[in-house]
Design a protein around this motif. Structure first.
Motif, PDB file in Angstrom:
ATOM      1  N   UNK A   9      49.037  47.785  31.187  1.00 55.97           N
ATOM      2  CA  UNK A   9      49.534  49.165  31.144  1.00 55.97           C
ATOM      3  C   UNK A   9      48.373  50.142  31.059  1.00 55.97           C
ATOM      4  N   UNK A  10      47.390  49.829  30.232  1.00 55.60           N
ATOM      5  CA  UNK A  10      46.219  50.708  30.117  1.00 55.60           C
ATOM      6  C   UNK A  10      45.440  50.736  31.430  1.00 55.60           C
ATOM      7  N   UNK A  14      44.757  54.111  33.677  1.00 58.63           N
ATOM      8  CA  UNK A  14      43.422  54.585  34.052  1.00 58.63           C
ATOM      9  C   UNK A  14      43.274  54.654  35.569  1.00 58.63           C
ATOM     10  N   UNK A  15      43.828  53.696  36.278  1.00 58.66           N
ATOM     11  CA  UNK A  15      43.729  53.723  37.743  1.00 58.66           C
ATOM     12  C   UNK A  15      44.541  54.859  38.358  1.00 58.66           C
ATOM     13  N   UNK A  16      45.634  55.230  37.706  1.00 58.60           N
ATOM     14  CA  UNK A  16      46.483  56.292  38.261  1.00 58.60           C
ATOM     15  C   UNK A  16      46.020  57.701  37.923  1.00 58.60           C
ATOM     16  N   UNK A  17      45.189  57.844  36.889  1.00 57.96           N
ATOM     17  CA  UNK A  17      44.786  59.197  36.527  1.00 57.96           C
ATOM     18  C   UNK A  17      43.879  59.774  37.599  1.00 57.96           C
ATOM     19  N   UNK A 142      40.440  39.761  36.939  1.00 56.39           N
ATOM     20  CA  UNK A 142      40.046  40.501  38.149  1.00 56.39           C
ATOM     21  C   UNK A 142      41.133  40.420  39.218  1.00 56.39           C
ATOM     22  N   UNK A 143      41.854  39.315  39.281  1.00 53.07           N
ATOM     23  CA  UNK A 143      42.985  39.225  40.213  1.00 53.07           C
ATOM     24  C   UNK A 143      44.090  40.193  39.834  1.00 53.07           C
ATOM     25  N   UNK A 144      44.393  40.274  38.537  1.00 54.76           N
ATOM     26  CA  UNK A 144      45.395  41.241  38.070  1.00 54.76           C
ATOM     27  C   UNK A 144      44.916  42.655  38.342  1.00 54.76           C
ATOM     28  N   UNK A 145      43.622  42.898  38.106  1.00 49.51           N
ATOM     29  CA  UNK A 145      43.049  44.223  38.390  1.00 49.51           C
ATOM     30  C   UNK A 145      43.213  44.572  39.866  1.00 49.51           C
ATOM     31  N   UNK A 146      42.930  43.628  40.744  1.00 54.06           N
ATOM     32  CA  UNK A 146      43.066  43.865  42.190  1.00 54.06           C
ATOM     33  C   UNK A 146      44.509  44.161  42.566  1.00 54.06           C
ATOM     34  N   UNK A 151      48.291  49.111  44.731  1.00 48.26           N
ATOM     35  CA  UNK A 151      49.379  50.103  44.731  1.00 48.26           C
ATOM     36  C   UNK A 151      48.948  51.469  44.193  1.00 48.26           C
ATOM     37  N   UNK A 152      47.992  51.494  43.267  1.00 45.73           N
ATOM     38  CA  UNK A 152      47.511  52.785  42.759  1.00 45.73           C
ATOM     39  C   UNK A 152      46.773  53.554  43.857  1.00 45.73           C
ATOM     40  N   UNK A 153      45.972  52.843  44.641  1.00 45.12           N
ATOM     41  CA  UNK A 153      45.266  53.491  45.755  1.00 45.12           C
ATOM     42  C   UNK A 153      46.253  53.977  46.810  1.00 45.12           C
TER      43      UNK A 153
END
Length: 196
Positions: A9-10, A14-17, A142-146, A151-153
């Motif tokens: 969630x965090x 951060x990726x969406x801000x 890193x896989x979860x991060x990717x 979708x955020x991008x």
């Protein structure tokens, strides 16, 4: 194994801000189109992976020499989150970003992402400590991060393009920024509580 999955969630918050990388993606989608901009997402992902890994390596190498560094980075990350939330509450710069850049290249996006302060936040504050214990944990996180980054991008390419084109009726950029600030603080509270 990683027991606390609240970091996702965090990470999404951060990726969406709004930030420099998201503004570049939005402007590129407006200038070059969605398809061409989507091909730049791997450059953003590589920039984050390199930046996060470099900061994690620096922290890991400096811990035996200066054990307080991780605490200072946690404090700096928490202060950065609250400063960013305050800054988001007062800004609406995406609409003024407009036509300032014509063509975004992968190297520009990579460098912008590599220099982004969010990489420190991910490496020292958001990712679980277990991330750096083994290659399996590293590749899992890193896989979860990717999977979260893509979708955020795409969201920023779609939404930013609409804002810059003036197609958003009823939602202004400043409202989005205020909502982002609240979302960021809410999602970061479990991470901040975990630090202290």
């Amino acid at each position: 194994m990683i027991e606390n999955w609240l970091f996702i969630a965090a990470m999404l918050a951060v990726l969406l801000i709004p930030g420099p990388t998201n503004a570049l993606l939005a402007n590129s989608a407006y200038q070059q189109g969605f398809g061409k901009t989507f091909t730049l997402v791997p450059a953003e992902l590589l920039g984050y992976l390199y930046g996060i890994s470099i900061w994690a390596l620096l922290v890991h190498l400096s811990l035996p020499i200066w054990p307080m560094l991780i605490d200072l980075l946690h404090l700096a990350s928490a202060l950065y989150v609250f400063w960013l939330a305050f800054h988001l509450w007062k800004t609406s710069h995406l609409e003024s970003h407009g036509l300032s850049r014509k063509a975004l290249t992968p190297s520009q996006l990579f460098i912008s992402t590599l220099k982004n302060p969010k990489t420190i936040l991910f490496a020292a504050g958001i990712f679980p400590v277990e991330t750096w214990d083994s290659f399996a944990h590293y590749f899992l996180v890193m896989g979860i991060f990717s999977l979260c980054l893509i979708p955020c991008a795409v969201f920023w390419m779609y939404w930013g393009r609409k804002v810059l084109a003036g197609n958003m009726k009823g939602i202004r950029a400043d409202q989005w920024y205020k909502g982002s600030a609240l979302f960021l603080v809410l999602c970061m509270l479990p991470v901040v509580v975990r630090f202290f």
